[in-house]
Design a protein around this motif. Structure first.
Motif, short mmCIF file in Angstrom:
data_model
loop_
_atom_site.label_atom_id
_atom_site.label_comp_id
_atom_site.label_asym_id
_atom_site.label_seq_id
_atom_site.Cartn_x
_atom_site.Cartn_y
_atom_site.Cartn_z
N ILE A 113 -4.74 1.42 9.05
CA ILE A 113 -3.93 2.31 8.14
C ILE A 113 -3.50 3.55 8.58
O ILE A 113 -2.82 3.82 8.05
CB ILE A 113 -4.92 2.20 6.62
CG1 ILE A 113 -4.95 0.58 5.90
CG2 ILE A 113 -4.03 3.04 5.13
CD1 ILE A 113 -5.33 0.46 4.69
N GLU A 114 -4.82 4.16 8.85
CA GLU A 114 -4.24 5.75 9.14
C GLU A 114 -3.50 6.04 10.25
O GLU A 114 -3.02 6.88 10.07
CB GLU A 114 -6.31 6.51 9.58
CG GLU A 114 -6.51 7.61 9.45
CD GLU A 114 -7.54 8.24 9.98
OE1 GLU A 114 -7.62 9.96 9.87
OE2 GLU A 114 -8.51 7.12 10.00
N THR A 139 -0.96 7.74 -7.34
CA THR A 139 -2.55 7.92 -6.36
C THR A 139 -3.13 9.03 -7.22
O THR A 139 -4.66 8.66 -6.92
CB THR A 139 -2.16 8.43 -4.98
OG1 THR A 139 -1.09 7.81 -4.55
CG2 THR A 139 -2.94 8.50 -3.76
N LEU A 148 0.74 -1.32 0.21
CA LEU A 148 -0.07 -0.13 -0.06
C LEU A 148 0.70 1.21 0.33
O LEU A 148 1.50 1.58 0.97
CB LEU A 148 -0.83 -0.53 1.02
CG LEU A 148 -2.22 -0.89 1.72
CD1 LEU A 148 -2.67 -1.02 2.72
CD2 LEU A 148 -2.62 -1.48 0.08
N ARG A 149 0.51 2.46 -1.10
CA ARG A 149 1.73 3.48 -0.71
C ARG A 149 0.42 4.61 0.40
O ARG A 149 -1.18 5.00 -0.71
CB ARG A 149 1.79 3.86 -1.75
CG ARG A 149 1.29 5.63 -1.68
CD ARG A 149 3.02 6.55 -1.04
NE ARG A 149 4.07 5.32 -1.49
CZ ARG A 149 4.85 6.27 -2.22
NH1 ARG A 149 4.58 7.34 -2.66
NH2 ARG A 149 6.13 5.84 -1.82
N VAL A 150 0.10 5.38 1.24
CA VAL A 150 -1.25 5.96 1.76
C VAL A 150 0.17 7.30 1.69
O VAL A 150 1.35 7.30 2.68
CB VAL A 150 -1.03 5.06 3.02
CG1 VAL A 150 -1.76 6.37 3.79
CG2 VAL A 150 -1.24 3.72 2.97
N THR A 202 -7.03 7.22 -7.64
CA THR A 202 -7.80 7.33 -7.04
C THR A 202 -8.15 8.21 -7.46
O THR A 202 -9.30 8.30 -6.21
CB THR A 202 -7.20 7.56 -5.17
OG1 THR A 202 -6.65 8.59 -5.16
CG2 THR A 202 -6.01 6.06 -5.31
N VAL A 232 -9.39 3.27 2.72
CA VAL A 232 -8.98 2.85 4.66
C VAL A 232 -9.25 2.73 5.58
O VAL A 232 -10.71 3.01 5.76
CB VAL A 232 -7.81 4.96 4.60
CG1 VAL A 232 -7.87 4.85 5.56
CG2 VAL A 232 -7.70 5.40 3.17
N CYS A 280 -4.91 6.55 -0.48
CA CYS A 280 -4.39 5.30 -0.43
C CYS A 280 -4.39 4.21 -1.46
O CYS A 280 -5.96 4.73 -2.33
CB CYS A 280 -5.13 4.79 1.08
SG CYS A 280 -4.58 3.47 1.28
N ALA A 306 0.11 5.28 9.59
CA ALA A 306 0.58 6.56 8.78
C ALA A 306 1.01 7.18 8.69
O ALA A 306 1.49 8.84 8.65
CB ALA A 306 -0.69 6.62 7.10
N VAL A 351 -4.69 11.25 5.87
CA VAL A 351 -4.18 11.04 5.22
C VAL A 351 -5.21 11.59 4.36
O VAL A 351 -6.46 11.19 3.80
CB VAL A 351 -4.93 9.36 5.40
CG1 VAL A 351 -5.23 8.38 3.57
CG2 VAL A 351 -3.91 8.33 6.42
#
Length: 299
Positions: free
Chosen positions: A234-235, A275, A193-195, A279, A230, A205, A238, A202
């Motif tokens: 994850i949040e 991203t 994952l790239r956050v 997204t 997310v 993601c 990050a 955030v």
């Protein structure tokens, strides 16, 4: 009107990220100038506090400086960034924060001190004891150079023999190399994952997946991206890792580990083309809005 300098090395001045940031700064009525940090000359004395030289020309100080140099921040560039800080210019991210993440071992030491989940990490000691590595990490293992990005300088050794061969090759090219070895997290083979975090929030993601058998999932290596929802963990990982390293803006790479995640690494100069494309989030706009807010300019 707020004015600022975007410090970008020549090879990245036409990059997607630079163009998008300039576009968003222009749309937000922020005067931005893209400058190669290696073209800046600094004089350290008590009198020269209102200007700085760029290609020999004395220019008034900007209101803020946004370094986009990341792992490519040389000693000279770091000195330039610190000089701006000493002259009262707002710098995003700070020189200390960039230092924290440029050295991958040091950043992992900070993250571990903050009780954040990371893979077991070992600094390679010469001569290498492969039995020691097997005992404490097992195989396969991930081998990384201390500094690097875009998946460069990252390798996998599936056996003791492969590890010995990789180290021998490294010694032939550079006898004074610095390498870390990490446990391999099997659940994350070919995906991560790239956050993206801006101002402890955030803002995007995505999951990256390799399209071949490579264990790395970087988009620049041919991987694909997908938007990823997310969740609370994850949040938390990050945002807390970004705080621990002192960053205003970061790209946090997370590994899949069973039902949870571990922090792979944190970047001070994250690319965000993938991203934005996958997204549909306006990452450049989030960055510019934060910088305006930090400078006291509220929309």
């Amino acid at each position: 009107m707020v004015s600022g300098w975007l410090l970008v090395k020549p090879q990245f001045q036409d990059s997607y990220e630079t163009k998008r940031l300039v576009e968003e700064f222009d749309d937000s009525d922020v005067k931005i100038r893209v400058i190669d940090p290696n073209e800046i000359d600094i004089f350290v004395n008590k009198d020269n506090k209102s200007s700085i030289l760029v290609n020999g020309e004395s220019l008034p100080l900007p209101k803020f400086v946004f370094p986009r140099t990341g792992s490519g921040t040389s000693y000279y560039i770091k000195a330039v960034i610190r000089h701006f800080e000493r002259m009262g210019v707002v710098v995003i991210n700070s020189s200390e924060a960039i230092d924290n993440v440029k050295d991958k071992l040091y950043s992992h030491q900070i993250l571990a001190q903050s009780n954040l989940d990371i893979p077991k990490t070992l600094l390679l000691k010469h001569p290498i004891d492969v039995d020691f590595v097997e005992k404490h990490l097992g195989f396969p293992v991930i081998i990384k150079t201390i500094s690097g990005s875009y998946g460069k300088g990252v390798f996998i050794a599936e056996t003791k023999k492969q590890l010995s061969q990789l180290i021998t090759m490294a010694e032939l090219t550079n006898s004074r190399y610095d390498i870390i070895i990490q446990e391999f997290i099997k659940d994350t083979w070919g995906k991560d994952l790239r956050v993206l975090v801006v101002n402890n929030k955030v803002v995007g993601c995505m999951m990256r997946k390799a399209t071949d058998e490579d264990f790395r999932a970087n988009l620049n290596r041919g991987g694909e991206g997908f938007p990823y929802e997310v969740n609370e963990q994850i949040e938390w990982l990050a945002v807390e890792s970004t705080k621990a390293l002192g960053l205003d803006i970061s790209g946090v790479d997370l590994l899949f580990d069973g039902e949870g995640y571990k922090i792979c690494e944190v970047n001070s100069n994250p690319g965000f083309e993938g991203t934005e494309n996958y997204t549909k989030k306006n990452i450049a706009g989030e960055i510019v809005s934060f910088i305006k807010m930090k400078m006291g300019e509220f929309e």
